[in-house]
Design a protein around this motif. Structure first.
Motif, PDB file in Angstrom:
ATOM      1  N   SER A  46      61.470  36.311   6.093  1.00 48.19           N
ATOM      2  CA  SER A  46      61.925  35.163   6.175  1.00 48.19           C
ATOM      3  C   SER A  46      61.093  33.907   5.068  1.00 48.19           C
ATOM      4  N   ASN A  47      59.887  34.484   4.727  1.00 47.22           N
ATOM      5  CA  ASN A  47      59.209  33.922   3.821  1.00 47.22           C
ATOM      6  C   ASN A  47      59.427  34.132   2.290  1.00 47.22           C
ATOM      7  N   VAL A  48      59.710  35.385   1.957  1.00 46.80           N
ATOM      8  CA  VAL A  48      59.929  35.738   0.741  1.00 46.80           C
ATOM      9  C   VAL A  48      61.516  35.890   0.368  1.00 46.80           C
ATOM     10  N   ALA A  49      62.377  35.945   1.286  1.00 45.95           N
ATOM     11  CA  ALA A  49      63.581  35.995   0.708  1.00 45.95           C
ATOM     12  C   ALA A  49      64.361  34.598   0.290  1.00 45.95           C
ATOM     13  N   PRO A  50      63.994  33.432   0.816  1.00 39.39           N
ATOM     14  CA  PRO A  50      64.142  32.229   0.197  1.00 39.39           C
ATOM     15  C   PRO A  50      63.612  32.073  -1.452  1.00 39.39           C
ATOM     16  N   LEU A  51      62.821  32.766  -1.661  1.00 40.21           N
ATOM     17  CA  LEU A  51      61.916  32.460  -2.911  1.00 40.21           C
ATOM     18  C   LEU A  51      62.757  33.367  -3.898  1.00 40.21           C
ATOM     19  N   TYR A  52      62.910  34.539  -3.549  1.00 35.13           N
ATOM     20  CA  TYR A  52      63.186  35.648  -4.707  1.00 35.13           C
ATOM     21  C   TYR A  52      64.522  36.526  -4.254  1.00 35.13           C
ATOM     22  N   ALA A  53      65.188  36.685  -3.143  1.00 30.70           N
ATOM     23  CA  ALA A  53      65.876  37.392  -2.787  1.00 30.70           C
ATOM     24  C   ALA A  53      67.431  37.201  -3.779  1.00 30.70           C
ATOM     25  N   GLU A  54      67.786  36.079  -3.963  1.00 32.37           N
ATOM     26  CA  GLU A  54      68.967  35.942  -4.614  1.00 32.37           C
ATOM     27  C   GLU A  54      68.634  35.969  -6.163  1.00 32.37           C
ATOM     28  N   GLY A 124      66.124  60.296   4.989  1.00 34.95           N
ATOM     29  CA  GLY A 124      65.548  59.848   3.848  1.00 34.95           C
ATOM     30  C   GLY A 124      66.541  59.435   2.900  1.00 34.95           C
ATOM     31  N   LEU A 125      66.283  58.061   2.340  1.00 33.95           N
ATOM     32  CA  LEU A 125      66.912  57.492   1.269  1.00 33.95           C
ATOM     33  C   LEU A 125      66.109  57.146   0.156  1.00 33.95           C
ATOM     34  N   ALA A 126      66.530  56.856  -0.944  1.00 32.60           N
ATOM     35  CA  ALA A 126      65.847  56.481  -2.146  1.00 32.60           C
ATOM     36  C   ALA A 126      65.341  55.217  -1.831  1.00 32.60           C
ATOM     37  N   PHE A 127      64.026  55.042  -2.555  1.00 33.63           N
ATOM     38  CA  PHE A 127      63.202  53.901  -2.223  1.00 33.63           C
ATOM     39  C   PHE A 127      62.384  53.087  -3.307  1.00 33.63           C
ATOM     40  N   ILE A 128      62.371  51.995  -3.447  1.00 31.93           N
ATOM     41  CA  ILE A 128      61.805  51.463  -4.472  1.00 31.93           C
ATOM     42  C   ILE A 128      60.914  50.207  -3.770  1.00 31.93           C
ATOM     43  N   GLN A 129      59.679  49.833  -4.290  1.00 33.83           N
ATOM     44  CA  GLN A 129      58.706  48.807  -3.902  1.00 33.83           C
ATOM     45  C   GLN A 129      58.746  47.742  -4.956  1.00 33.83           C
ATOM     46  N   ILE A 130      59.174  46.482  -4.377  1.00 35.39           N
ATOM     47  CA  ILE A 130      58.798  45.430  -5.191  1.00 35.39           C
ATOM     48  C   ILE A 130      57.829  44.524  -4.568  1.00 35.39           C
ATOM     49  N   PRO A 131      56.687  44.731  -4.571  1.00 37.09           N
ATOM     50  CA  PRO A 131      55.619  43.993  -3.651  1.00 37.09           C
ATOM     51  C   PRO A 131      55.354  42.691  -4.315  1.00 37.09           C
ATOM     52  N   THR A 132      55.303  41.574  -3.317  1.00 40.14           N
ATOM     53  CA  THR A 132      55.232  40.196  -3.664  1.00 40.14           C
ATOM     54  C   THR A 132      54.036  39.545  -3.373  1.00 40.14           C
ATOM     55  N   SER A 133      53.060  40.262  -2.609  1.00 38.64           N
ATOM     56  CA  SER A 133      51.876  39.808  -2.135  1.00 38.64           C
ATOM     57  C   SER A 133      50.603  40.476  -2.864  1.00 38.64           C
ATOM     58  N   LEU A 134      49.457  39.712  -3.130  1.00 35.96           N
ATOM     59  CA  LEU A 134      48.320  40.509  -3.449  1.00 35.96           C
ATOM     60  C   LEU A 134      47.832  41.884  -2.656  1.00 35.96           C
ATOM     61  N   LEU A 135      47.920  41.644  -1.347  1.00 32.70           N
ATOM     62  CA  LEU A 135      47.710  42.723  -0.511  1.00 32.70           C
ATOM     63  C   LEU A 135      48.514  43.988  -0.858  1.00 32.70           C
ATOM     64  N   PRO A 170      52.797  39.986 -11.227  1.00 34.79           N
ATOM     65  CA  PRO A 170      51.813  39.053 -10.739  1.00 34.79           C
ATOM     66  C   PRO A 170      52.188  37.689 -10.605  1.00 34.79           C
ATOM     67  N   ALA A 171      53.437  37.197 -11.131  1.00 30.28           N
ATOM     68  CA  ALA A 171      53.606  35.842 -11.134  1.00 30.28           C
ATOM     69  C   ALA A 171      54.135  35.334  -9.879  1.00 30.28           C
ATOM     70  N   THR A 172      54.498  36.349  -8.867  1.00 26.20           N
ATOM     71  CA  THR A 172      54.970  36.064  -7.325  1.00 26.20           C
ATOM     72  C   THR A 172      53.791  35.581  -6.663  1.00 26.20           C
ATOM     73  N   LEU A 173      52.503  35.813  -7.187  1.00 27.09           N
ATOM     74  CA  LEU A 173      51.367  35.305  -6.429  1.00 27.09           C
ATOM     75  C   LEU A 173      51.212  33.749  -6.322  1.00 27.09           C
ATOM     76  N   THR A 174      51.927  33.167  -7.294  1.00 21.86           N
ATOM     77  CA  THR A 174      51.735  31.620  -7.529  1.00 21.86           C
ATOM     78  C   THR A 174      52.402  31.027  -6.251  1.00 21.86           C
ATOM     79  N   THR A 175      53.113  31.748  -5.588  1.00 20.53           N
ATOM     80  CA  THR A 175      54.018  31.216  -4.300  1.00 20.53           C
ATOM     81  C   THR A 175      53.376  31.369  -3.031  1.00 20.53           C
ATOM     82  N   LEU A 176      51.959  32.166  -3.334  1.00 20.24           N
ATOM     83  CA  LEU A 176      51.585  32.634  -1.777  1.00 20.24           C
ATOM     84  C   LEU A 176      50.725  31.380  -1.491  1.00 20.24           C
ATOM     85  N   SER A 177      50.133  31.210  -0.129  1.00 12.87           N
ATOM     86  CA  SER A 177      49.441  30.325   0.321  1.00 12.87           C
ATOM     87  C   SER A 177      47.999  30.606  -0.184  1.00 12.87           C
TER      88      SER A 177
END
Length: 362
Positions: A46-54, A124-135, A170-177
């Motif tokens: 609910s934090n990330v979807a409004p920023l990047y999901a669409e 098991g399904l195919a899987f891809i990661q798009i991480p948006t936090s620095l952690l 790394p540009a997604t980090l600008t929207t982190l608190s």
């Protein structure tokens, strides 16, 4: 410029891409790896979807995928068997088959949960990661660990399930608190401390929160390169990969005891300092190492101590942690920057070790 780091394992190889603005290339990159996948479950929170999901959904649709967005409530509570079960029901209701794919769009919680669902749904399904936090970008998205929590502790039910690709912008980090940017930096400090003097020299350039963003791409690349090297040497944590747990044995117990008051990276910061202080006082870590860690962590406001250390529940939580192996834990300490070592200890001896080397000298 697009950076590509290869993870080569006996059963699988996959790339990690790093570039500012990478989100604008998602459709093309995913299609390169998924030539036969048509249905995609895009799992976010609910934090990330409004920023990047669409933005991501449109690109995937334009690349020929049929995209379903599933949004979970942000926070550690989403990493549960109940939430996973709800996602299974939604996938079944939307007609997902074994030829579908799952994409995690979010931080570490989303990556762990989506990876667990991908690894277990229809075996098991195919899987891809798009991480948006620095952690997630420096640590949890790389290496194939997936998990959900149980009431007894973190990550107690999970799998090793390598993704088909990791796409880091790394540009997604600008929207982190600021708080969650800083907590991710705790894992960067951990990586640097166990990796090499050169990596440590890089993190010493971070003397403010703003510097984390300024150096983000270099910090992510160094962290991912090091972690990929460790994972390739020990995919399932049978030996060497345990060094990545530096600060985590104490940190997980502190995090659980804080009941949500501490973020993961904040607890790991405290765990690294406390453990290093113990080993420095015991004479196994060189004098001044604790101060060196404290200085780097305090520069961005990370916490260094907790009253939870030494309480009865603290040791009970360590005993329930998955790192407990037959009544023993392997504690990771530093012989020097870039020289981690494993110290096996019986759980029964841990309270005395902490009392004599930390609590009695504070």
């Amino acid at each position: 410029m697009l950076q590509k780091i290869e993870v080569k394992l006996p059963q699988k190889e996959y790339p990690i891409y790093i570039e500012n603005g990478l989100l604008t290339q998602i459709g093309t990159l995913v299609r390169e790896h998924w030539t036969k996948v048509q249905q995609v479950a895009l799992i976010s929170d609910s934090n990330v979807a409004p920023l990047y999901a669409e933005k991501v959904r449109i690109q995937l649709t334009n690349a020929g995928f049929q995209v379903y967005l599933y949004t979970v409530t942000a926070g550690e509570a989403a990493k549960s068997l109940g939430v996973a079960s709800s996602l299974y029901d939604e996938l079944l209701g939307d007609g997902f088959t074994r030829s579908a794919g799952v994409i995690a769009l979010g931080g570490g919680v989303v990556g762990d949960l989506a990876g667990f669902v991908a690894s277990t749904f229809m075996r098991g399904l195919a899987f891809i990661q798009i991480p948006t936090s620095l952690l997630a970008q420096v640590d949890s998205s790389v290496g194939g660990k997936t998990a959900v929590d149980l009431p007894a502790g973190k990550n107690l039910v999970g799998t090793f399930y390598q993704p088909d690709a990791v796409l880091i912008d790394p540009a997604t980090l600008t929207t982190l608190s600021q708080r969650y940017l800083v907590e991710g930096y705790a894992e960067v400090v951990k990586m640097a401390a166990i990796a090499s003097p050169d990596f440590w020299q890089l993190v010493t350039q971070v003397q403010s929160v703003a510097a984390i963003l300024d150096l983000a791409e270099a910090l992510i690349q160094a962290s991912v390169t090091f972690k990929a090297k460790i994972v390739m040497a020990d995919e399932k944590e049978g030996g060497l990969r345990q060094i990545l747990n530096f600060g985590h044995t104490f940190g997980h117990a502190i995090e659980a005891g804080a009941n949500g008051a501490l973020a993961h990276g904040e607890a790991i910061s405290i765990g690294m300092v406390a453990l290093t202080q113990c080993f420095e006082h015991a004479g196994l870590t060189p004098a001044g190492m604790t101060a060196k860690l404290q200085q780097q962590l305090a520069a961005v406001g990370l916490p260094l101590t907790s009253k939870l250390i030494g309480q009865a529940d603290f040791y009970a939580r360590i005993a329930k942690d998955k790192k407990n192996r037959g009544g023993r834990v392997n504690l990771i300490y530093l012989k020097a920057i870039g020289e981690p070592a494993i110290y096996p200890m019986a759980l029964a001896q841990l309270p005395q070790f902490v009392e004599e080397n930390l609590l009695a000298v504070m």
